[in-house]
Scaffold this motif. Structure first.
Motif, PDB file in Angstrom:
ATOM      1  N   UNK A 151     -18.656  20.697 -35.472  1.00 35.31           N
ATOM      2  CA  UNK A 151     -19.944  19.701 -35.689  1.00 35.31           C
ATOM      3  C   UNK A 151     -20.612  19.143 -34.252  1.00 35.31           C
ATOM      4  N   UNK A 152     -19.705  18.820 -33.287  1.00 30.20           N
ATOM      5  CA  UNK A 152     -20.235  18.452 -32.001  1.00 30.20           C
ATOM      6  C   UNK A 152     -20.985  19.574 -31.400  1.00 30.20           C
ATOM      7  N   UNK A 153     -20.554  20.803 -31.561  1.00 32.42           N
ATOM      8  CA  UNK A 153     -21.403  21.908 -30.902  1.00 32.42           C
ATOM      9  C   UNK A 153     -22.702  21.865 -31.722  1.00 32.42           C
ATOM     10  N   UNK A 154     -22.648  21.784 -32.902  1.00 33.91           N
ATOM     11  CA  UNK A 154     -23.974  21.871 -33.628  1.00 33.91           C
ATOM     12  C   UNK A 154     -24.736  20.701 -33.312  1.00 33.91           C
ATOM     13  N   UNK A 155     -24.155  19.545 -33.204  1.00 28.94           N
ATOM     14  CA  UNK A 155     -24.825  18.437 -32.758  1.00 28.94           C
ATOM     15  C   UNK A 155     -25.577  18.569 -31.156  1.00 28.94           C
ATOM     16  N   UNK A 156     -24.646  19.184 -30.381  1.00 22.43           N
ATOM     17  CA  UNK A 156     -25.163  19.287 -29.004  1.00 22.43           C
ATOM     18  C   UNK A 156     -26.275  20.393 -29.056  1.00 22.43           C
ATOM     19  N   UNK A 157     -26.259  21.326 -29.865  1.00 24.78           N
ATOM     20  CA  UNK A 157     -27.438  22.168 -30.019  1.00 24.78           C
ATOM     21  C   UNK A 157     -28.756  21.400 -30.693  1.00 24.78           C
ATOM     22  N   UNK A 158     -28.608  20.571 -31.536  1.00 24.83           N
ATOM     23  CA  UNK A 158     -29.835  19.908 -31.924  1.00 24.83           C
ATOM     24  C   UNK A 158     -30.228  19.080 -30.992  1.00 24.83           C
ATOM     25  N   UNK A 159     -29.574  18.362 -30.121  1.00 26.43           N
ATOM     26  CA  UNK A 159     -30.039  17.379 -29.300  1.00 26.43           C
ATOM     27  C   UNK A 159     -30.748  18.208 -27.979  1.00 26.43           C
ATOM     28  N   UNK A 160     -30.343  19.318 -28.221  1.00 30.08           N
ATOM     29  CA  UNK A 160     -30.865  20.365 -26.842  1.00 30.08           C
ATOM     30  C   UNK A 160     -32.001  21.259 -27.542  1.00 30.08           C
ATOM     31  N   UNK A 161     -32.453  21.077 -28.787  1.00 27.70           N
ATOM     32  CA  UNK A 161     -33.576  21.981 -29.221  1.00 27.70           C
ATOM     33  C   UNK A 161     -33.119  23.210 -29.287  1.00 27.70           C
ATOM     34  N   UNK A 162     -32.041  23.463 -29.628  1.00 29.73           N
ATOM     35  CA  UNK A 162     -31.419  25.176 -29.716  1.00 29.73           C
ATOM     36  C   UNK A 162     -32.240  25.723 -30.699  1.00 29.73           C
ATOM     37  N   UNK A 163     -32.847  25.237 -31.871  1.00 31.15           N
ATOM     38  CA  UNK A 163     -33.530  25.977 -32.695  1.00 31.15           C
ATOM     39  C   UNK A 163     -34.749  26.245 -32.229  1.00 31.15           C
ATOM     40  N   UNK A 187     -30.906  17.582 -39.899  1.00 33.32           N
ATOM     41  CA  UNK A 187     -29.843  16.603 -40.499  1.00 33.32           C
ATOM     42  C   UNK A 187     -28.825  17.363 -40.281  1.00 33.32           C
ATOM     43  N   UNK A 188     -28.016  16.678 -39.642  1.00 30.51           N
ATOM     44  CA  UNK A 188     -26.566  17.343 -39.397  1.00 30.51           C
ATOM     45  C   UNK A 188     -25.586  16.320 -39.868  1.00 30.51           C
ATOM     46  N   UNK A 189     -25.546  14.918 -39.590  1.00 33.19           N
ATOM     47  CA  UNK A 189     -24.662  13.678 -40.045  1.00 33.19           C
ATOM     48  C   UNK A 189     -24.190  13.897 -41.262  1.00 33.19           C
ATOM     49  N   UNK A 190     -25.195  13.791 -42.508  1.00 34.18           N
ATOM     50  CA  UNK A 190     -24.879  13.897 -43.939  1.00 34.18           C
ATOM     51  C   UNK A 190     -24.105  15.029 -44.283  1.00 34.18           C
ATOM     52  N   UNK A 191     -24.780  16.378 -43.803  1.00 34.24           N
ATOM     53  CA  UNK A 191     -23.884  17.653 -44.316  1.00 34.24           C
ATOM     54  C   UNK A 191     -22.453  17.342 -43.765  1.00 34.24           C
ATOM     55  N   UNK A 192     -22.293  16.982 -42.412  1.00 32.16           N
ATOM     56  CA  UNK A 192     -20.956  16.896 -41.855  1.00 32.16           C
ATOM     57  C   UNK A 192     -19.988  16.058 -42.928  1.00 32.16           C
ATOM     58  N   UNK A 193     -20.511  14.978 -43.144  1.00 32.39           N
ATOM     59  CA  UNK A 193     -19.661  13.835 -43.810  1.00 32.39           C
ATOM     60  C   UNK A 193     -19.500  14.578 -45.320  1.00 32.39           C
ATOM     61  N   UNK A 194     -20.233  15.287 -45.932  1.00 35.62           N
ATOM     62  CA  UNK A 194     -19.954  15.637 -47.354  1.00 35.62           C
ATOM     63  C   UNK A 194     -18.976  16.868 -47.218  1.00 35.62           C
ATOM     64  N   UNK A 195     -19.138  17.758 -46.136  1.00 39.41           N
ATOM     65  CA  UNK A 195     -18.236  18.843 -46.107  1.00 39.41           C
ATOM     66  C   UNK A 195     -16.948  18.262 -45.728  1.00 39.41           C
ATOM     67  N   UNK A 196     -16.848  17.180 -44.735  1.00 32.41           N
ATOM     68  CA  UNK A 196     -15.493  16.757 -44.520  1.00 32.41           C
ATOM     69  C   UNK A 196     -14.834  16.026 -45.534  1.00 32.41           C
ATOM     70  N   UNK A 197     -15.370  15.440 -46.380  1.00 33.08           N
ATOM     71  CA  UNK A 197     -14.788  15.003 -47.698  1.00 33.08           C
ATOM     72  C   UNK A 197     -14.174  15.706 -48.356  1.00 33.08           C
ATOM     73  N   UNK A 198     -14.638  17.275 -48.540  1.00 31.95           N
ATOM     74  CA  UNK A 198     -13.801  18.115 -49.240  1.00 31.95           C
ATOM     75  C   UNK A 198     -12.790  19.071 -48.166  1.00 31.95           C
ATOM     76  N   UNK A 199     -13.117  19.008 -46.890  1.00 28.82           N
ATOM     77  CA  UNK A 199     -12.095  19.373 -46.047  1.00 28.82           C
ATOM     78  C   UNK A 199     -10.865  18.508 -46.067  1.00 28.82           C
ATOM     79  N   UNK A 200     -10.946  17.312 -45.877  1.00 31.09           N
ATOM     80  CA  UNK A 200      -9.883  16.283 -45.922  1.00 31.09           C
ATOM     81  C   UNK A 200      -9.262  16.387 -47.413  1.00 31.09           C
TER      82      UNK A 200
END
Lengths: 215, 247
Positions: A47-59, A142-155
């Motif tokens: 998640x941190x790496x995806x966030x880092x990519x987004x903040x650095x306009x990786x796409x 949008x990265x935050x909400x997908x992470x929260x949703x995925x984390x609920x299932x992971x936990x």
């Protein structure tokens, strides 16, 4: 092409904590600890790496390279899978050393770092990859909400794995005796097969989603 | 034909790019003009398949772009303003990754351009000036022998000296290396100096796409009196876009 895509993500978008979480499997050396946290930290690093990519306009950086949208998604999926496999491999080596050479009591908190644990690990990462990657490629920002949703299932999956070891009927899942390890092999095989199929499905679904996204 | 755009349309809830068509030949510099929000960046993104289009076709190097995206992207250089990606990474690190994706990367040529443009590859991207960022991206494009440069507002925010340097570079590339340049801007004075053709978009609609002198001549009807001196590109745009507000 695949090695270039991986290099791009590991050199540019990987957050420094990802490398720390790659060796977080060392937690299995702690005598009493919920070892499922190893996979939780793995998801956190991705998640941190995806966030880092987004903040650095990786796409955007990727979009101007000779790559099509399918390649961009493929690169990200392979990045996730490669990290997860490396982390599981390192954890396996540490677990092997622990079981073979360190005389430690059974983990009272949850599941022992045995074959079943790694089988569940593959399933947990499959759940994370499918929910997180297919959701982030619906928008690309949008990265935050997908992470929260995925984390609920992971936990939930981690809790289930840790709880199951406390049920007397499934005590063999928590064991490290040779006979128990033998019984656990199907869990590892099923986990790995699911990991392969769900990741293929993740790539296909995420690509479909990303094709509709306007950058 | 280097680039042929036909009936390019894209519909957003509150904006519509409507049947935009133009073409660029080898060694030609085309200025894409229009006020902010006119659809210039949308047009460039649609050309590069970064956004889905409702209608239209894009041919690049005589090939359908969508069907030959990787080939086309290997032969173009894209500069969208400054560099806003991986600003904390060193120039050398970004290049070491970027060059892996180009089969025809010429390292010797890249070193030459870095030296010519005076770019220190050990610097981080954020340490480069706005002009240097554009030059670095052009150096990368030229090092994989790009035949077409697509530039979105490359001179916006640059000081007059840096702008002049870039425009001279564009003219050199077009005349000597026969590189075609599609150059979107709202700084029309830049185009007076270097563009061969002008494509003008207003509110998503194509107003005109023609050779620069013809373009200027075509819009002289906007003059308020016959004695008024010939209108410049800027005056043409202002007269076309002018609106009044009732307060």
């Amino acid at each position: 092409m695949i090695s270039n895509l991986l290099k791009k993500d590991f050199v540019l978008s990987a957050h420094p904590t990802l490398y720390m979480f790659m060796i977080i499997g060392a937690l299995v050396l702690v005598p009493a600890y919920p070892y499922g946290m190893v996979f939780f930290f793995g998801c956190l690093g991705l998640y941190f790496s995806t966030l880092n990519g987004r903040e650095n306009n990786d796409i955007f950086y990727s979009a101007i390279l000779p790559l099509d949208k399918k390649d961009i998604v493929k690169g990200k999926c392979l990045f996730f899978i490669t990290f997860e496999l490396i982390q599981i491999l390192i954890t396996t080596l540490i677990a092997f050393i622990k079981i073979s050479f360190i005389d430690s009591p059974n983990n009272d908190v949850g599941i022992e770092c045995n074959i079943a644990f790694f089988g569940f690990g593959f399933i947990i990462y499959s759940i994370f990859n499918y929910i997180f990657l297919t959701k982030i490629y619906k928008s690309s920002y949008k990265i935050g909400i997908p992470f929260v949703i995925s984390l609920i299932f992971v936990v939930l999956a981690i809790i289930l794995m840790e709880l199951i070891s406390h049920i007397p009927y499934f005590s063999w899942i928590d064991g490290i005796a040779f006979s128990d390890l033998q019984k656990q092999i199907p869990i590892l095989i099923i986990g790995f097969i699911l990991f392969i199929f769900i990741n293929i499905l993740t790539y296909k679904k995420a690509t479909q989603n990303f094709e509709k996204v306007d950058l | 034909m280097i680039l042929k755009v036909e009936n390019l349309s894209k519909e957003y809830p509150k904006f519509k790019l409507n049947n935009v068509s133009f073409s660029i030949n080898e060694g030609e510099i085309m200025g894409l003009i229009g006020r902010n929000g006119a659809g210039k960046s949308t047009t460039l993104k649609a050309i590069l398949n970064m956004i889905s289009i409702s209608n239209g076709t894009i041919e690049m190097f005589d090939k359908n772009y969508k069907q030959n995206e990787l080939y086309c992207k290997s032969n173009i250089g894209v500069v969208f303003g400054g560099i806003d990606y991986y600003e904390l990474k060193k120039v050398s690190t970004i290049t070491s990754i970027t060059k892996k994706f180009y089969k025809n990367w010429d390292e010797k040529l890249y070193r030459t351009y870095l030296e010519t443009f005076n770019i220190d590859s050990s610097k981080r991207i954020k340490e480069l000036s706005a002009g240097m960022k554009v030059k670095y991206q052009i150096a990368v494009a030229l090092s994989h022998n790009a035949k077409l440069l697509i530039l979105d507002e490359p001179t916006s925010g640059l000081d007059p000296v840096s702008r002049e340097e870039l425009l001279t570079l564009f003219m050199y590339l077009a005349q000597t290396k026969k590189i075609s340049i599609l150059f979107s801007t709202h700084i029309t004075s830049d185009l007076e100096k270097c563009a061969n053709t002008i494509t003008y978009i207003k509110d998503g609609n194509l107003i005109a796409s023609m050779e620069k002198t013809k373009f200027i001549k075509h819009f002289q009807y906007l003059k308020t009196s016959p004695t008024e001196p010939d209108l410049s590109l800027e005056e043409i745009m202002i007269k076309n876009e002018r609106c009044s507000y009732d307060f």
